[in-house]
Design an enzyme around this catalytic site. Sequence first.
Site, PDB file in Angstrom:
ATOM      1  N   SER A 188      -6.344   0.047  -2.393  1.00 34.68           N
ATOM      2  CA  SER A 188      -7.241  -0.916  -3.049  1.00 34.68           C
ATOM      3  C   SER A 188      -6.766  -1.234  -4.467  1.00 34.68           C
ATOM      4  N   THR A 219       0.827  -1.217   0.000  1.00 37.57           N
ATOM      5  CA  THR A 219       0.000   0.000   0.000  1.00 37.57           C
ATOM      6  C   THR A 219       0.861   1.266   0.000  1.00 37.57           C
ATOM      7  N   ARG A 255     -31.025  -9.842  20.642  1.00 34.69           N
ATOM      8  CA  ARG A 255     -29.820  -9.099  20.202  1.00 34.69           C
ATOM      9  C   ARG A 255     -28.560  -9.938  20.374  1.00 34.69           C
ATOM     10  N   ASP A 291     -10.368  -3.588   1.374  1.00 31.13           N
ATOM     11  CA  ASP A 291     -11.593  -2.901   1.808  1.00 31.13           C
ATOM     12  C   ASP A 291     -12.780  -3.819   1.495  1.00 31.13           C
ATOM     13  N   GLU A 308      -6.248  -5.805   4.395  1.00 30.91           N
ATOM     14  CA  GLU A 308      -6.346  -7.024   3.569  1.00 30.91           C
ATOM     15  C   GLU A 308      -7.472  -6.904   2.562  1.00 30.91           C
TER      16      GLU A 308
HETATM   17  C1  LIG Z   1       1.646 -14.827   8.847  1.00 35.54           C
HETATM   18  C2  LIG Z   1       0.615 -14.221   7.947  1.00 35.54           C
HETATM   19  C3  LIG Z   1      -0.373 -13.387   8.671  1.00 35.54           C
HETATM   20  C4  LIG Z   1      -1.345 -14.240   9.451  1.00 35.54           C
HETATM   21  C5  LIG Z   1      -2.539 -13.375   9.801  1.00 35.54           C
HETATM   22  C6  LIG Z   1      -3.275 -13.970  10.895  1.00 35.54           C
HETATM   23  C7  LIG Z   1      -4.404 -13.467  11.234  1.00 35.54           C
HETATM   24  C8  LIG Z   1      -4.976 -12.305  10.496  1.00 35.54           C
HETATM   25  C9  LIG Z   1      -5.282 -11.208  11.448  1.00 35.54           C
HETATM   26  C10 LIG Z   1      -4.889  -9.948  11.256  1.00 35.54           C
HETATM   27  C11 LIG Z   1      -4.064  -9.498  10.103  1.00 35.54           C
HETATM   28  C12 LIG Z   1      -2.955  -8.658  10.656  1.00 35.54           C
HETATM   29  C13 LIG Z   1      -2.661  -7.445  10.170  1.00 35.54           C
HETATM   30  C14 LIG Z   1      -3.310  -6.841   8.995  1.00 35.54           C
HETATM   31  C15 LIG Z   1      -2.436  -6.983   7.771  1.00 35.54           C
HETATM   32  C16 LIG Z   1      -3.035  -6.208   6.640  1.00 35.54           C
HETATM   33  C17 LIG Z   1      -2.097  -6.264   5.477  1.00 35.54           C
HETATM   34  C18 LIG Z   1      -2.646  -5.559   4.285  1.00 35.54           C
HETATM   35  O1  LIG Z   1      -3.589  -4.831   4.318  1.00 35.54           O
HETATM   36  S1  LIG Z   1      -1.775  -5.971   2.868  1.00 35.54           S
HETATM   37  C19 LIG Z   1      -2.538  -5.016   1.603  1.00 35.54           C
HETATM   38  C20 LIG Z   1      -3.922  -5.499   1.306  1.00 35.54           C
HETATM   39  N1  LIG Z   1      -4.364  -4.881   0.107  1.00 35.54           N
HETATM   40  C21 LIG Z   1      -5.379  -5.347  -0.597  1.00 35.54           C
HETATM   41  O2  LIG Z   1      -6.084  -6.280  -0.215  1.00 35.54           O
HETATM   42  C22 LIG Z   1      -5.621  -4.678  -1.922  1.00 35.54           C
HETATM   43  C23 LIG Z   1      -6.992  -5.007  -2.472  1.00 35.54           C
HETATM   44  N2  LIG Z   1      -6.945  -4.907  -3.923  1.00 35.54           N
HETATM   45  C24 LIG Z   1      -6.765  -6.048  -4.698  1.00 35.54           C
HETATM   46  O3  LIG Z   1      -6.644  -7.157  -4.250  1.00 35.54           O
HETATM   47  C25 LIG Z   1      -6.757  -5.834  -6.192  1.00 35.54           C
HETATM   48  O4  LIG Z   1      -6.405  -4.495  -6.491  1.00 35.54           O
HETATM   49  C26 LIG Z   1      -8.162  -6.131  -6.832  1.00 35.54           C
HETATM   50  C27 LIG Z   1      -9.250  -5.347  -6.127  1.00 35.54           C
HETATM   51  C28 LIG Z   1      -8.413  -7.609  -6.751  1.00 35.54           C
HETATM   52  C29 LIG Z   1      -8.143  -5.684  -8.294  1.00 35.54           C
HETATM   53  O5  LIG Z   1      -7.022  -6.242  -8.880  1.00 35.54           O
HETATM   54  P1  LIG Z   1      -6.739  -6.050 -10.437  1.00 35.54           P
HETATM   55  O6  LIG Z   1      -7.088  -4.660 -10.851  1.00 35.54           O
HETATM   56  O7  LIG Z   1      -5.388  -6.555 -10.720  1.00 35.54           O
HETATM   57  O8  LIG Z   1      -7.710  -7.140 -11.034  1.00 35.54           O
HETATM   58  P2  LIG Z   1      -9.163  -7.101 -11.676  1.00 35.54           P
HETATM   59  O9  LIG Z   1      -9.084  -6.425 -12.993  1.00 35.54           O
HETATM   60  O10 LIG Z   1     -10.205  -6.670 -10.704  1.00 35.54           O
HETATM   61  O11 LIG Z   1      -9.319  -8.698 -11.872  1.00 35.54           O
HETATM   62  C30 LIG Z   1      -8.524  -9.353 -12.851  1.00 35.54           C
HETATM   63  C31 LIG Z   1      -8.746 -10.844 -12.690  1.00 35.54           C
HETATM   64  O12 LIG Z   1      -8.007 -11.307 -11.564  1.00 35.54           O
HETATM   65  C32 LIG Z   1      -8.863 -12.003 -10.680  1.00 35.54           C
HETATM   66  N3  LIG Z   1      -8.332 -11.814  -9.327  1.00 35.54           N
HETATM   67  C33 LIG Z   1      -8.209 -10.648  -8.662  1.00 35.54           C
HETATM   68  N4  LIG Z   1      -7.657 -10.865  -7.446  1.00 35.54           N
HETATM   69  C34 LIG Z   1      -7.409 -12.213  -7.370  1.00 35.54           C
HETATM   70  C35 LIG Z   1      -6.862 -13.058  -6.366  1.00 35.54           C
HETATM   71  N5  LIG Z   1      -6.452 -12.567  -5.169  1.00 35.54           N
HETATM   72  N6  LIG Z   1      -6.764 -14.376  -6.618  1.00 35.54           N
HETATM   73  C36 LIG Z   1      -7.210 -14.876  -7.815  1.00 35.54           C
HETATM   74  N7  LIG Z   1      -7.760 -14.136  -8.830  1.00 35.54           N
HETATM   75  C37 LIG Z   1      -7.845 -12.809  -8.575  1.00 35.54           C
HETATM   76  C38 LIG Z   1     -10.223 -11.374 -10.891  1.00 35.54           C
HETATM   77  O13 LIG Z   1     -11.266 -12.228 -10.443  1.00 35.54           O
HETATM   78  C39 LIG Z   1     -10.221 -11.199 -12.398  1.00 35.54           C
HETATM   79  O14 LIG Z   1     -10.432 -12.457 -12.965  1.00 35.54           O
HETATM   80  P3  LIG Z   1     -11.115 -12.536 -14.437  1.00 35.54           P
HETATM   81  O15 LIG Z   1     -12.403 -11.794 -14.343  1.00 35.54           O
HETATM   82  O16 LIG Z   1     -11.296 -14.018 -14.659  1.00 35.54           O
HETATM   83  O17 LIG Z   1     -10.104 -11.897 -15.349  1.00 35.54           O
HETATM   84  C1  LIG Z   2      -4.421  -1.400  10.544  1.00 34.00           C
HETATM   85  C2  LIG Z   2      -3.973  -1.480   9.101  1.00 34.00           C
HETATM   86  C3  LIG Z   2      -2.908  -2.303   8.758  1.00 34.00           C
HETATM   87  C4  LIG Z   2      -2.464  -2.368   7.443  1.00 34.00           C
HETATM   88  N1  LIG Z   2      -1.359  -3.137   7.134  1.00 34.00           N
HETATM   89  C5  LIG Z   2      -0.891  -3.134   5.857  1.00 34.00           C
HETATM   90  C6  LIG Z   2       0.296  -3.874   5.526  1.00 34.00           C
HETATM   91  O1  LIG Z   2       0.907  -4.519   6.374  1.00 34.00           O
HETATM   92  N2  LIG Z   2       0.755  -3.834   4.241  1.00 34.00           N
HETATM   93  C7  LIG Z   2       0.099  -3.117   3.261  1.00 34.00           C
HETATM   94  O2  LIG Z   2       0.557  -3.123   2.120  1.00 34.00           O
HETATM   95  N3  LIG Z   2      -1.056  -2.417   3.543  1.00 34.00           N
HETATM   96  C8  LIG Z   2      -1.541  -2.410   4.811  1.00 34.00           C
HETATM   97  N4  LIG Z   2      -2.679  -1.706   5.109  1.00 34.00           N
HETATM   98  C9  LIG Z   2      -3.346  -0.919   4.054  1.00 34.00           C
HETATM   99  C10 LIG Z   2      -4.672  -1.575   3.673  1.00 34.00           C
HETATM  100  O3  LIG Z   2      -4.436  -2.761   3.008  1.00 34.00           O
HETATM  101  C11 LIG Z   2      -5.463  -0.587   2.799  1.00 34.00           C
HETATM  102  O4  LIG Z   2      -5.783   0.534   3.578  1.00 34.00           O
HETATM  103  C12 LIG Z   2      -6.732  -1.273   2.293  1.00 34.00           C
HETATM  104  O5  LIG Z   2      -6.388  -2.201   1.293  1.00 34.00           O
HETATM  105  C13 LIG Z   2      -7.766  -0.276   1.758  1.00 34.00           C
HETATM  106  O6  LIG Z   2      -7.208   0.454   0.693  1.00 34.00           O
HETATM  107  P1  LIG Z   2      -7.308   2.061   0.725  1.00 34.00           P
HETATM  108  O7  LIG Z   2      -6.781   2.536   2.006  1.00 34.00           O
HETATM  109  O8  LIG Z   2      -6.715   2.525  -0.545  1.00 34.00           O
HETATM  110  O9  LIG Z   2      -8.883   2.330   0.694  1.00 34.00           O
HETATM  111  P2  LIG Z   2      -9.699   3.053  -0.481  1.00 34.00           P
HETATM  112  O10 LIG Z   2      -9.840   2.094  -1.617  1.00 34.00           O
HETATM  113  O11 LIG Z   2      -9.130   4.381  -0.733  1.00 34.00           O
HETATM  114  O12 LIG Z   2     -11.125   3.154   0.253  1.00 34.00           O
HETATM  115  C14 LIG Z   2     -11.792   4.397   0.405  1.00 34.00           C
HETATM  116  C15 LIG Z   2     -13.241   4.200  -0.041  1.00 34.00           C
HETATM  117  O13 LIG Z   2     -13.248   3.999  -1.462  1.00 34.00           O
HETATM  118  C16 LIG Z   2     -14.118   2.902  -1.776  1.00 34.00           C
HETATM  119  N5  LIG Z   2     -13.688   2.303  -3.059  1.00 34.00           N
HETATM  120  C17 LIG Z   2     -12.424   2.124  -3.486  1.00 34.00           C
HETATM  121  N6  LIG Z   2     -12.407   1.548  -4.700  1.00 34.00           N
HETATM  122  C18 LIG Z   2     -13.702   1.349  -5.056  1.00 34.00           C
HETATM  123  C19 LIG Z   2     -14.360   0.798  -6.200  1.00 34.00           C
HETATM  124  N7  LIG Z   2     -13.675   0.298  -7.250  1.00 34.00           N
HETATM  125  N8  LIG Z   2     -15.713   0.740  -6.211  1.00 34.00           N
HETATM  126  C20 LIG Z   2     -16.416   1.220  -5.143  1.00 34.00           C
HETATM  127  N9  LIG Z   2     -15.856   1.768  -4.026  1.00 34.00           N
HETATM  128  C21 LIG Z   2     -14.511   1.829  -4.000  1.00 34.00           C
HETATM  129  C22 LIG Z   2     -13.920   1.953  -0.606  1.00 34.00           C
HETATM  130  O14 LIG Z   2     -15.034   1.038  -0.515  1.00 34.00           O
HETATM  131  C23 LIG Z   2     -13.877   2.935   0.584  1.00 34.00           C
HETATM  132  O15 LIG Z   2     -15.219   3.213   0.989  1.00 34.00           O
HETATM  133  C24 LIG Z   2      -3.140  -1.621   6.434  1.00 34.00           C
HETATM  134  C25 LIG Z   2      -4.237  -0.810   6.768  1.00 34.00           C
HETATM  135  C26 LIG Z   2      -4.664  -0.742   8.096  1.00 34.00           C
HETATM  136  C27 LIG Z   2      -5.843   0.134   8.444  1.00 34.00           C
END
Ligand SMILES: CCCCC/C=C\C/C=C\C/C=C\CCCCC(=O)SCCNC(=O)CCNC(=O)[C@H](O)C(C)(C)COP(=O)(O)OP(=O)(O)OC[C@H]1O[C@@H](n2cnc3c(N)ncnc32)[C@H](O)[C@@H]1OP(=O)(O)O
Ligand SMILES: Cc1cc2nc3c(=O)[nH]c(=O)nc-3n(C[C@H](O)[C@H](O)[C@H](O)COP(=O)(O)OP(=O)(O)OC[C@H]3O[C@@H](n4cnc5c(N)ncnc54)[C@H](O)[C@@H]3O)c2cc1C
Length: 560
Positions: free
Chosen positions: A40, A34, A229, A322, A320
């Site tokens: 996202s 990120t 509830r 939104d 992980e």
């Molecule tokens: C030790 C490990 C940890 C253990 C944890 C334990 C417990 C957990 C508890 C707490 C966790 C702890 C801390 C929090 C950590 C948080 C870390 C983070 O936040 S990391 C960052 C997270 N970020 C995201 O999740 C970003 C979200 N965005 C996306 O995933 C992508 O941008 C997208 C929304 C999916 C869009 O991607 P893109 O534009 O490339 O693709 P599309 O055009 O939409 O789709 C193309 C194609 O691909 C398919 N697809 C998309 N994603 C996937 C996938 N993941 N796997 C398989 N296929 C995928 C999609 O369906 C399309 O397919 P098709 O239509 O057939 O072409």
């Molecule tokens: C506690 C915490 C820990 C994190 N740890 C990590 C980490 O270890 N590594 C890492 O890489 N990231 C990490 N992140 C980042 C996290 O993965 C992102 O914040 C998350 O993926 C959401 O993306 P964003 O912040 O860009 O939200 P945005 O996408 O900017 O969301 C803002 C609003 O836009 C809306 N929106 C966005 N796109 C669309 C769409 N296509 N259609 C409709 N609505 C849309 C969303 O629904 C939301 O309401 C962490 C975040 C938090 C809060």
Amino acid sequence: MFVPAIKGQGTEEQQKKWLPLAYKFQIIGCYAQTELGHGSNVQGLETTATFDPMTDEFVIHSPTLTSSKWWPGGLGKASTHAVVYARLITEGKDYGIHGFIVQLRSLEDHSPLPGVTLGDIGGKFGSGAYNSMDNGVLRFDHVRIPRDQMLMRLSQVTREGKYVQSDVPKQLLYGTMVYVRQSIVADASKALSRAVCIAVRYSAIRKQFGSQDGGPETQVLNYRTQQSRLFPLLASAYAFRFVGDWLNWLYTDVTQKLEVKDYSTLQEAHACTAGLKAVTTSATADAIEECRKLCGGHGYLNSSGLPELFAVYVPACTYEGDNVVLLLQVARILMKTVSQLTSGKQPVGTMAYMGKVQHLMQSKCAVKTAEDWLNPAFIQEAFEARALRMAVNCAQNIGQASNQEEGFYERSPDLLEAAVAHIQLIIVTKFIEKVHQDIPGHGVKEQLQNLCNVYALYTLHKHLGDFLATGSLTPKQGALANEQLGKLYAQVRPNAVALVDAFNYTDHYLGSVLGRYDGNVYPALYEEAWKDPLNETVVPEGYHEYLRPLLKQQLKLSRL
Ligand SMILES: CCCCC/C=C\C/C=C\C/C=C\CCCCC(=O)SCCNC(=O)CCNC(=O)[C@H](O)C(C)(C)COP(=O)(O)OP(=O)(O)OC[C@H]1O[C@@H](n2cnc3c(N)ncnc32)[C@H](O)[C@@H]1OP(=O)(O)O
Ligand SMILES: Cc1cc2nc3c(=O)[nH]c(=O)nc-3n(C[C@H](O)[C@H](O)[C@H](O)COP(=O)(O)OP(=O)(O)OC[C@H]3O[C@@H](n4cnc5c(N)ncnc54)[C@H](O)[C@@H]3O)c2cc1C
């Protein structure tokens, strides 16, 4: 996430080199994807990794302010390395987002390496424990890394700078997120069961109103409103546990298939991990807040354990992925599946019910009495009909738009609801399957059957509009479901405390004076109050500076 990223996207050689270092904490890694400007939209990330054939290196750079890495956990102060996601550029062409291992800090004195600027992004929501996590900011000023630090399992860059895409789906780049999403579902069940354990135990000892001729007041757990509830949340804790177990099986199965290059269930894994992560985290965040309210004023005390649990838990709806963005991913897959129904291609896995489109589009729910709702077949069919009809309605409306993509965005609120309906069907299905299994323990199966029916009928009641709007139920059948729900609450009541004791949380783990196993709440609350630092002095600090002069002045005025 540093470790799963290397396991999923690193070559065998890279895994052999980096994983032992991480396992032995000789390096500490984070997952730096990120950025300030993009989270996202992964494909919108701006950090660049430009291959320099002169030196066989990648140059990692943050070209804009918005390309600053922002949020990665552990990045701000702890990590020495990161898996950095950046735009791979070679021979002047941008090949999109790839993963790179980058060292951030010296292993001698932990100081940032040349060209690396990093720090913590500051305090977060409330005073919660998440402030112990050093979510960080990171900028690169032309930092050079060897070419072999590009994670090269999915694609490679040759010594000459040629880009080579392996014959694997490019979505495997997102594999780490899929892994964490499936673990977050189990995590939701744990967080929800902690909150419910506190609220049920406290509701059992709290008495308010209802005393007859001086007798004891009524336990609040006996009030039907408290039960209506609280018991659905208790049922949800069990539901999310069972669907989380199943999701872990699905994830393991997909991972094994990937080993033999079988990508047939990749889409199913994506839809289920994304959708279940979204639905369970949203429900759990709302439920923890509801449990606070179910505990009245004392629920607002930190010593109840609920404010902290809420503050630490709620970002799960965002990290992980939104939840809305993830549900729209599920919706895309639903629309694709509906479009293939006419081609004769049979949907599989959790989409298989859509293959019964002829039947489900015209089926009539056969429920005639409240007891009929205890029949899992009636519940299953009602949820399948609701989910399918909502998906088909969306597909028909999108089909009327001049442009598919435009239609999808126009209908995205409805698509969101259709995705939720599909995911709730999965949760109900897995709960029904679970209670059909042999379950040890005297009377345990019956209790789980009650909770399964509570989860299903509560969900039906809460989303009754969907069932009526799609013609999946009649208003009478909806009323019978609600009637049966009330009877189920009465059956859950005698075992409610036992059902939360079954989570087997120690008082230490629960961290709540309200949720103590011995129920001895009032002395514990009173004792806890005196630990407040404010009570270290009987006369509060500031009395002489502020209160006394004010009181004296008022006293003088009153004598004039
Ligand atoms: C030790 C490990 C940890 C253990 C944890 C334990 C417990 C957990 C508890 C707490 C966790 C702890 C801390 C929090 C950590 C948080 C870390 C983070 O936040 S990391 C960052 C997270 N970020 C995201 O999740 C970003 C979200 N965005 C996306 O995933 C992508 O941008 C997208 C929304 C999916 C869009 O991607 P893109 O534009 O490339 O693709 P599309 O055009 O939409 O789709 C193309 C194609 O691909 C398919 N697809 C998309 N994603 C996937 C996938 N993941 N796997 C398989 N296929 C995928 C999609 O369906 C399309 O397919 P098709 O239509 O057939 O072409
Ligand atoms: C506690 C915490 C820990 C994190 N740890 C990590 C980490 O270890 N590594 C890492 O890489 N990231 C990490 N992140 C980042 C996290 O993965 C992102 O914040 C998350 O993926 C959401 O993306 P964003 O912040 O860009 O939200 P945005 O996408 O900017 O969301 C803002 C609003 O836009 C809306 N929106 C966005 N796109 C669309 C769409 N296509 N259609 C409709 N609505 C849309 C969303 O629904 C939301 O309401 C962490 C975040 C938090 C809060």
